[in-house]
Design a protein around this motif. Structure first.
Motif, PDB file in Angstrom:
ATOM      1  N   LEU A   5       0.762  -1.263   0.147  1.00  0.00           N
ATOM      2  CA  LEU A   5      -0.020   0.086  -0.071  1.00  0.00           C
ATOM      3  C   LEU A   5       0.997   1.248  -0.075  1.00  0.00           C
ATOM      4  O   LEU A   5       0.532   2.472  -0.603  1.00  0.00           O
ATOM      5  CB  LEU A   5      -1.033   0.191   1.334  1.00  0.00           C
ATOM      6  N   THR A   6       2.155   1.069   0.658  1.00  0.00           N
ATOM      7  CA  THR A   6       2.806   2.189   0.698  1.00  0.00           C
ATOM      8  C   THR A   6       3.508   2.421  -0.674  1.00  0.00           C
ATOM      9  O   THR A   6       3.541   3.598  -1.230  1.00  0.00           O
ATOM     10  CB  THR A   6       4.034   2.130   1.588  1.00  0.00           C
ATOM     11  N   ARG A   7       3.656   1.460  -1.349  1.00  0.00           N
ATOM     12  CA  ARG A   7       4.368   1.736  -2.806  1.00  0.00           C
ATOM     13  C   ARG A   7       3.098   2.224  -3.750  1.00  0.00           C
ATOM     14  O   ARG A   7       3.414   3.094  -4.486  1.00  0.00           O
ATOM     15  CB  ARG A   7       4.663   0.236  -3.295  1.00  0.00           C
ATOM     16  N   LEU A   8       1.901   1.933  -3.569  1.00  0.00           N
ATOM     17  CA  LEU A   8       1.006   2.328  -4.359  1.00  0.00           C
ATOM     18  C   LEU A   8       0.521   3.831  -4.075  1.00  0.00           C
ATOM     19  O   LEU A   8       0.448   4.739  -4.893  1.00  0.00           O
ATOM     20  CB  LEU A   8      -0.308   1.432  -4.009  1.00  0.00           C
ATOM     21  N   LYS A  10       2.982   6.084  -2.761  1.00  0.00           N
ATOM     22  CA  LYS A  10       4.144   6.655  -3.596  1.00  0.00           C
ATOM     23  C   LYS A  10       3.918   6.819  -4.903  1.00  0.00           C
ATOM     24  O   LYS A  10       4.256   7.996  -5.448  1.00  0.00           O
ATOM     25  CB  LYS A  10       5.506   6.193  -2.939  1.00  0.00           C
ATOM     26  N   ALA A  11       3.619   5.846  -5.548  1.00  0.00           N
ATOM     27  CA  ALA A  11       3.333   5.835  -6.998  1.00  0.00           C
ATOM     28  C   ALA A  11       2.309   7.015  -7.487  1.00  0.00           C
ATOM     29  O   ALA A  11       2.525   7.546  -8.345  1.00  0.00           O
ATOM     30  CB  ALA A  11       2.844   4.426  -7.568  1.00  0.00           C
ATOM     31  N   ALA A  12       1.408   7.085  -6.756  1.00  0.00           N
ATOM     32  CA  ALA A  12       0.302   8.180  -6.928  1.00  0.00           C
ATOM     33  C   ALA A  12       0.797   9.509  -6.899  1.00  0.00           C
ATOM     34  O   ALA A  12       0.336  10.427  -7.788  1.00  0.00           O
ATOM     35  CB  ALA A  12      -0.732   8.269  -6.008  1.00  0.00           C
ATOM     36  N   GLU A  13       2.057   9.857  -6.350  1.00  0.00           N
ATOM     37  CA  GLU A  13       2.551  11.225  -6.208  1.00  0.00           C
ATOM     38  C   GLU A  13       3.921  11.181  -7.128  1.00  0.00           C
ATOM     39  O   GLU A  13       4.316  12.329  -7.358  1.00  0.00           O
ATOM     40  CB  GLU A  13       3.504  11.162  -4.787  1.00  0.00           C
ATOM     41  N   LEU A  14       4.139  10.210  -7.956  1.00  0.00           N
ATOM     42  CA  LEU A  14       5.377  10.276  -8.826  1.00  0.00           C
ATOM     43  C   LEU A  14       4.882  11.078 -10.121  1.00  0.00           C
ATOM     44  O   LEU A  14       3.420  11.155 -10.298  1.00  0.00           O
ATOM     45  CB  LEU A  14       5.648   8.797  -9.322  1.00  0.00           C
ATOM     46  N   THR A 109       3.827  -0.238 -11.613  1.00  0.00           N
ATOM     47  CA  THR A 109       2.837   0.197 -10.723  1.00  0.00           C
ATOM     48  C   THR A 109       1.879  -0.957 -10.214  1.00  0.00           C
ATOM     49  O   THR A 109       1.498  -1.247  -9.174  1.00  0.00           O
ATOM     50  CB  THR A 109       2.328   1.601 -11.076  1.00  0.00           C
ATOM     51  N   CYS A 110       0.961  -1.281 -11.482  1.00  0.00           N
ATOM     52  CA  CYS A 110       0.048  -2.076 -11.229  1.00  0.00           C
ATOM     53  C   CYS A 110      -0.649  -2.542 -12.531  1.00  0.00           C
ATOM     54  O   CYS A 110      -0.216  -2.171 -13.698  1.00  0.00           O
ATOM     55  CB  CYS A 110      -1.178  -1.567 -10.240  1.00  0.00           C
ATOM     56  N   ILE A 150       2.797  -8.359  -9.205  1.00  0.00           N
ATOM     57  CA  ILE A 150       2.310  -6.919  -9.255  1.00  0.00           C
ATOM     58  C   ILE A 150       0.932  -6.620  -8.569  1.00  0.00           C
ATOM     59  O   ILE A 150       0.043  -7.482  -9.003  1.00  0.00           O
ATOM     60  CB  ILE A 150       2.261  -6.653 -10.601  1.00  0.00           C
ATOM     61  N   PRO A 151       0.719  -5.581  -8.170  1.00  0.00           N
ATOM     62  CA  PRO A 151      -0.544  -5.138  -7.613  1.00  0.00           C
ATOM     63  C   PRO A 151      -1.753  -4.990  -8.678  1.00  0.00           C
ATOM     64  O   PRO A 151      -1.239  -4.731  -9.863  1.00  0.00           O
ATOM     65  CB  PRO A 151      -0.317  -3.797  -7.028  1.00  0.00           C
ATOM     66  N   VAL A 152      -2.918  -5.606  -8.405  1.00  0.00           N
ATOM     67  CA  VAL A 152      -3.965  -5.538  -9.609  1.00  0.00           C
ATOM     68  C   VAL A 152      -5.157  -4.762  -9.101  1.00  0.00           C
ATOM     69  O   VAL A 152      -5.521  -5.019  -8.207  1.00  0.00           O
ATOM     70  CB  VAL A 152      -4.508  -6.904  -9.833  1.00  0.00           C
ATOM     71  N   LEU A 153      -5.573  -3.999 -10.000  1.00  0.00           N
ATOM     72  CA  LEU A 153      -6.918  -3.277  -9.693  1.00  0.00           C
ATOM     73  C   LEU A 153      -7.636  -4.070 -10.901  1.00  0.00           C
ATOM     74  O   LEU A 153      -7.602  -4.212 -12.212  1.00  0.00           O
ATOM     75  CB  LEU A 153      -7.152  -1.920  -9.930  1.00  0.00           C
TER      76      LEU A 153
END
Length: 393
Positions: A5-8, A10-14, A109-110, A150-153
């Protein structure tokens, strides 16, 4: 906080994110895999398509899915097994593509996964008192996430239904983000198994956006071509162009309340299928028609369904019409559509995005919106963020 969740977060702020969009349509051609570099969000989104491939499905897999696809009575064990199997298989196909593109999975990222629709049941069609609109896609996000690391939506359509929509068409949000124009009114027409379109008035007009299904796309054409000619589809509309439309049968096919219901509306192969065609043939006394004439007629049915719905939603207006999806490769179908509307039909390639990749890209856009925390207000559907999050560990 959980490290994933931390990784996701941070990715939103990249400045940008690397997102893989997946689409598997009702035609069961294969899995569309789009590798997207996405910057920003909302109407400030900038997208770069880095890679795209359609990986064809094996016939055995298609036959397995057809056992549970668009049927009211199925083998529940088969459905359960396929839910896990599709997730894992899609994971393997994603890793295959990333390897070919020389992309390290940990840099993604996902994954945005549409899954495989097996049943679509808007209340207008099922008409069971007390039950809401509903839709079901298989291809479990956890299996996909664990198999790729990899995270999945995934499962995007459920939020749309929960918020008062019918679960489709979801192209509304990505079309608005990617294709809104100051210079012209636009219609983004996708001819997949089912046809749908998004009408985008030029931005300074601030008119109403419309997004709706329009009726059958390739679903009847493909099913009938397979049945009568043992071919997966009518390439370029070659069969249809050599046949003659059976007017009485076309009228019987068009005689359904779907085409007079208010917009927006959704439908699926649960309605427009070979059984629907057989019932129309009995009504029109057209059961002895030649195979070629039948293909010509169901092709014209697709055309006239789109035409009627466009005229219902956008009467008497001029607009740029851009086609995508498998049906956009059917030159005869596009020719008939252009003749019927009196408009040039162009492909979305002229707007900078290939029509085959469009649907997978649109789900990558939806995932980006969820990660970056915006909910696009289109006025044509619920304002929301979609996608359940599955983590690898």
């Amino acid at each position: 906080m959980n490290s994933w969740l931390t990784r996701l977060s941070k990715a939103a702020e990249l400045d940008s994110r690397l997102i893989v969009g997946l689409m598997s349509g009702t035609s069961l051609d294969g899995l569309d895999v789009a590798l997207c570099r996405i910057k920003g969000s909302g109407l400030a989104t900038h997208l770069e398509l880095l890679g795209f491939e359609t990986l064809p499905y094996e016939e055995k897999f298609k036959d397995d899915v057809r056992q549970v696809f668009s049927k009211r009575e199925i083998d529940l064990e088969k459905l359960t097994l396929l839910n896990a199997y599709v997730g894992r298989m899609h994971g393997e196909l994603v890793l295959t593509c990333l390897s070919r593109w020389r992309v390290v999975p940990s840099s993604v990222t996902c994954i945005a996964s549409h899954g495989q629709t097996v049943y679509h049941a808007p209340q207008r069609i099922h008409r069971q008192a007390g039950y809401p609109d509903a839709t079901l896609q298989i291809g479990d996000g956890d299996h996909l996430s664990v198999s790729t690391g990899i995270p999945v939506l995934s499962d995007f359509r459920q939020k749309h239904v929960a918020a008062g929509g019918e679960g489709a068409p979801l192209a509304l949000y990505g079309d608005t983000i990617l294709f809104s124009s100051d210079e012209e009114d636009r219609v983004l027409l996708n001819i997949g198994g089912i046809s749908n379109f998004t009408y985008l008035p030029r931005t300074q007009q601030k008119g109403p956006i419309i997004c709706t299904d329009a009726g059958p796309g390739n679903t009847l054409i493909d099913a009938l071509t397979k049945k009568l000619f043992d071919k997966p589809y009518d390439a370029d509309g070659t069969i249809a162009s050599s046949g003659t439309v059976i007017v009485e049968l076309l009228q019987a096919l068009m005689d359904h309340r779907f085409f007079s219901e208010p917009l927006p509306k959704t439908t699926g192969p649960e309605l427009f299928n070979l059984q629907y065609l057989e019932a129309a043939q009995l009504k029109a006394r057209g059961s002895n028609a030649s195979p070629t004439d039948l293909i010509a007629t169901v092709t014209e049915f697709t055309v006239q369904g789109i035409v009627r719905t466009l005229r219902q939603g956008i009467p008497g207006q001029q607009y740029g019409l851009y086609a995508s999806g498998g049906g956009a490769h059917n030159r005869f179908l596009l020719k008939r559509l252009s003749e019927s509307l009196g408009l040039e039909v162009r492909k979305t390639e002229v707007l900078g995005l290939g029509g085959d990749a469009k649907e997978a890209v649109l789900f990558a856009i939806l995932a980006n919106e969820t990660l970056c925390g915006s909910a696009i207000a289109t006025g044509a559907g619920p304002q929301l963020m979609m996608g359940k999050i599955s983590l690898p560990g």
